[in-house]
Design a protein around this motif. Structure first.
Motif, PDB file in Angstrom:
ATOM      1  N   ASP A 149       0.826  -1.208   0.000  1.00 36.31           N
ATOM      2  CA  ASP A 149       0.000   0.000   0.000  1.00 36.31           C
ATOM      3  C   ASP A 149       0.864   1.263   0.000  1.00 36.31           C
ATOM      4  N   GLY A 150       2.059   1.140  -0.576  1.00 39.14           N
ATOM      5  CA  GLY A 150       2.959   2.271  -0.707  1.00 39.14           C
ATOM      6  C   GLY A 150       3.216   2.613  -2.161  1.00 39.14           C
ATOM      7  N   LYS A 151       3.984   3.709  -2.392  1.00 36.71           N
ATOM      8  CA  LYS A 151       4.234   4.220  -3.734  1.00 36.71           C
ATOM      9  C   LYS A 151       5.660   4.739  -3.833  1.00 36.71           C
ATOM     10  N   LYS A 152       6.238   4.624  -5.032  1.00 35.79           N
ATOM     11  CA  LYS A 152       7.548   5.194  -5.333  1.00 35.79           C
ATOM     12  C   LYS A 152       7.421   6.091  -6.561  1.00 35.79           C
ATOM     13  N   ASN A 153       8.065   7.255  -6.501  1.00 35.19           N
ATOM     14  CA  ASN A 153       8.108   8.178  -7.632  1.00 35.19           C
ATOM     15  C   ASN A 153       9.512   8.192  -8.220  1.00 35.19           C
ATOM     16  N   ALA A 154       9.611   8.241  -9.537  1.00 39.73           N
ATOM     17  CA  ALA A 154      10.915   8.242 -10.193  1.00 39.73           C
ATOM     18  C   ALA A 154      10.766   8.770 -11.618  1.00 39.73           C
ATOM     19  N   ASN A 155      11.856   8.674 -12.378  1.00 35.10           N
ATOM     20  CA  ASN A 155      11.867   9.104 -13.768  1.00 35.10           C
ATOM     21  C   ASN A 155      12.388   7.990 -14.658  1.00 35.10           C
ATOM     22  N   ILE A 156      11.768   7.855 -15.827  1.00 37.01           N
ATOM     23  CA  ILE A 156      12.133   6.805 -16.767  1.00 37.01           C
ATOM     24  C   ILE A 156      13.447   7.145 -17.459  1.00 37.01           C
ATOM     25  N   SER A 157      14.235   6.107 -17.731  1.00 32.76           N
ATOM     26  CA  SER A 157      15.368   6.213 -18.645  1.00 32.76           C
ATOM     27  C   SER A 157      14.972   5.487 -19.921  1.00 32.76           C
ATOM     28  N   ALA A 158      15.108   6.152 -21.066  1.00 36.05           N
ATOM     29  CA  ALA A 158      14.671   5.568 -22.328  1.00 36.05           C
ATOM     30  C   ALA A 158      15.405   4.260 -22.606  1.00 36.05           C
ATOM     31  N   ASN A 159      14.625   3.206 -22.954  1.00 35.02           N
ATOM     32  CA  ASN A 159      15.164   1.877 -23.266  1.00 35.02           C
ATOM     33  C   ASN A 159      16.021   1.296 -22.137  1.00 35.02           C
ATOM     34  N   ASP A 160      15.672   1.624 -20.908  1.00 34.71           N
ATOM     35  CA  ASP A 160      16.411   1.106 -19.758  1.00 34.71           C
ATOM     36  C   ASP A 160      15.409   0.704 -18.677  1.00 34.71           C
ATOM     37  N   TYR A 161      15.915   0.003 -17.641  1.00 35.00           N
ATOM     38  CA  TYR A 161      15.065  -0.543 -16.596  1.00 35.00           C
ATOM     39  C   TYR A 161      15.349   0.106 -15.239  1.00 35.00           C
ATOM     40  N   THR A 162      14.298   0.216 -14.448  1.00 38.18           N
ATOM     41  CA  THR A 162      14.408   0.549 -13.026  1.00 38.18           C
ATOM     42  C   THR A 162      13.693  -0.563 -12.263  1.00 38.18           C
ATOM     43  N   GLY A 243      11.635   1.686 -19.873  1.00 39.28           N
ATOM     44  CA  GLY A 243      11.397   2.905 -20.648  1.00 39.28           C
ATOM     45  C   GLY A 243      11.227   2.614 -22.128  1.00 39.28           C
ATOM     46  N   TRP A 244      10.119   1.921 -22.466  1.00 39.60           N
ATOM     47  CA  TRP A 244       9.865   1.588 -23.865  1.00 39.60           C
ATOM     48  C   TRP A 244       9.661   2.866 -24.676  1.00 39.60           C
ATOM     49  N   CYS A 245      10.248   2.897 -25.861  1.00 41.53           N
ATOM     50  CA  CYS A 245      10.079   4.064 -26.727  1.00 41.53           C
ATOM     51  C   CYS A 245      10.501   3.704 -28.148  1.00 41.53           C
ATOM     52  N   THR A 246      10.176   4.571 -29.099  1.00 45.26           N
ATOM     53  CA  THR A 246      10.520   4.373 -30.500  1.00 45.26           C
ATOM     54  C   THR A 246      11.708   5.269 -30.861  1.00 45.26           C
ATOM     55  N   PRO A 247      12.799   4.708 -31.362  1.00 48.24           N
ATOM     56  CA  PRO A 247      13.936   5.542 -31.789  1.00 48.24           C
ATOM     57  C   PRO A 247      13.494   6.580 -32.822  1.00 48.24           C
ATOM     58  N   GLN A 248      14.131   7.726 -32.782  1.00 49.42           N
ATOM     59  CA  GLN A 248      13.705   8.845 -33.619  1.00 49.42           C
ATOM     60  C   GLN A 248      13.721   8.517 -35.110  1.00 49.42           C
ATOM     61  N   GLU A 249      14.662   7.684 -35.552  1.00 47.18           N
ATOM     62  CA  GLU A 249      14.741   7.358 -36.979  1.00 47.18           C
ATOM     63  C   GLU A 249      13.552   6.532 -37.456  1.00 47.18           C
ATOM     64  N   CYS A 251      10.455   7.058 -36.081  1.00 44.67           N
ATOM     65  CA  CYS A 251       9.281   7.795 -35.591  1.00 44.67           C
ATOM     66  C   CYS A 251       8.927   8.905 -36.596  1.00 44.67           C
ATOM     67  N   THR A 252       7.875   8.673 -37.347  1.00 44.90           N
ATOM     68  CA  THR A 252       7.480   9.652 -38.369  1.00 44.90           C
ATOM     69  C   THR A 252       6.515  10.700 -37.826  1.00 44.90           C
ATOM     70  N   ASP A 253       5.815  10.375 -36.748  1.00 47.70           N
ATOM     71  CA  ASP A 253       4.857  11.316 -36.168  1.00 47.70           C
ATOM     72  C   ASP A 253       4.984  11.241 -34.645  1.00 47.70           C
ATOM     73  N   ASN A 254       5.586  12.247 -34.047  1.00 48.23           N
ATOM     74  CA  ASN A 254       5.850  12.235 -32.607  1.00 48.23           C
ATOM     75  C   ASN A 254       4.576  12.161 -31.763  1.00 48.23           C
ATOM     76  N   PRO A 259       8.038   8.643 -29.031  1.00 46.23           N
ATOM     77  CA  PRO A 259       9.473   8.810 -29.309  1.00 46.23           C
ATOM     78  C   PRO A 259      10.333   8.759 -28.050  1.00 46.23           C
ATOM     79  N   CYS A 260      11.577   8.321 -28.226  1.00 42.88           N
ATOM     80  CA  CYS A 260      12.489   8.200 -27.086  1.00 42.88           C
ATOM     81  C   CYS A 260      12.809   9.552 -26.456  1.00 42.88           C
ATOM     82  N   GLN A 261      12.776  10.615 -27.248  1.00 44.42           N
ATOM     83  CA  GLN A 261      13.091  11.928 -26.685  1.00 44.42           C
ATOM     84  C   GLN A 261      12.043  12.367 -25.662  1.00 44.42           C
TER      85      GLN A 261
END
Length: 319
Positions: A149-162, A243-249, A251-254, A259-261
């Motif tokens: 019943d707790g929570k953690k806050n953080a930030n994603i790293s693109a294509n990486d794991y936490t 941090g799943w994302c699509t590489p910019q090359e 990604c035709t429509d952000n 997109p990873c950015q």
């Protein structure tokens, strides 16, 4: 003489009825000094009831050179040939079995103490004498813990794991592992992201290719564990946020491709929520290991009991 025969037979039948000779131990209580003859084993048992704490076994040597073997499941007489947790340092032994070890579970653990003797040890052929102390202790793990019943806050790293972990004390609960972040391109047009959530009972650092519970959907943002799920047991679970994302090359429509950015350094929170089962519920027992057909220790014990009965009968005939 007839009384002697009956007593001998009664003793043997009691041995046969109880089979294995395990000395029961109590958590947190140090034993009186124990003695094991040279190159022999003595076996103990301990009942473990807390799936969220480690099991620590301390053996303090008084004489000789004892070694320590620990098992659970069907291997009730662990020795140097068994698949077991072991400690055979010189002198006193301290063995900690992590509660996040995939083989750990509540239930009965079996402890074998072996008196090692020989010309290759300073203690020679001295019988082993020692005390035992078995305790449930707080666990240590490199992954960040999320309390129930707790929570953690953080930030994603693109294509990486936490990674995180949590512990379920009982299976009489519904568990929701919830991932919260902005997934809507209209709400967050330049900062939305679609991270993946992974939950595993046995893999400490689960990846998207591993056997684990997953979201596998943009719309679904929680993984649920139910009491009637065959894979759901009390104990530790491991969370991965990818941090799943699509590489910019590619990604035709952000606004539609994730997109990873946008994913890089994207904020999120992950929580573990519980709901108690309303009706009468009995928490599941120990996680069962594969059955072991051959148990050398049990076989030897049974042979010994058989020998005792034969001896008692033969003695009665002579008397």
């Amino acid at each position: 003489m007839d009384i002697v025969c009956k007593l001998m037979l009664l003793f043997c039948l009691v041995c046969e009825a109880f089979g294995a000779t395990h000395i029961p131990l109590t958590l947190g209580t140090t034993t009186a000094p124990q003695t094991v003859p040279c190159n022999q084993y003595t076996y103990y048992s301990i009942e473990v009831t807390d799936p969220c704490k480690d099991l620590r076994i301390n053996l303090d040597v008084l004489e000789g050179e004892p070694n320590l073997y620990v098992s659970r499941g069907n291997t009730k007489f662990p020795d140097e040939m068994s698949l077991a947790w072991t400690s055979y340092n010189w002198g006193s032994e301290s063995l900690t079995i992590s509660s996040w070890d995939p083989e750990f579970s509540i239930g009965t653990f079996y402890i074998g103490t072996h008196a090692y003797c020989g010309t290759d040890v300073p203690t020679g052929f001295t019988d082993a004498k020692f005390t035992l102390l078995v305790q449930s202790v707080e666990t240590e793990h490199p992954s960040d813990e999320i309390v129930v019943d707790g929570k953690k806050n953080a930030n994603i790293s693109a294509n990486d794991y936490t990674y995180y972990r949590f512990c379920v004390p009982t299976t009489c609960q519904y568990i929701e592992v919830k991932l919260e972040n902005c997934i809507d391109p209209e709400e967050c047009p330049t900062s939305y992201a679609w991270p993946e959530l992974l939950v595993s009972r046995s893999i400490v650092n689960p990846t998207i290719k591993d056997h684990a519970w997953k979201l596998a959907s943009i719309e679904r943002r929680s993984v649920y564990l139910h009491p009637d799920d065959k894979e759901f047991y009390a104990g530790h679970y491991f969370i991965g946020v990818y941090g799943w994302c699509t590489p910019q090359e590619h990604c035709t429509d952000n606004s539609t491709c994730g997109p990873c950015q946008y994913a890089e350094n994207h904020p999120y929170s992950v929580s573990v929520l519980t709901t108690d089962v309303e009706n009468t519920c009995v928490s599941k027992g120990a996680l069962q290991l594969c059955e072991v057909k051959d148990d050398t220790g049990a076989s030897n014990a049974n042979e010994y009991v058989t020998w005792l009965i034969t001896f008692a009968l033969f003695s009665c005939v002579l008397l």
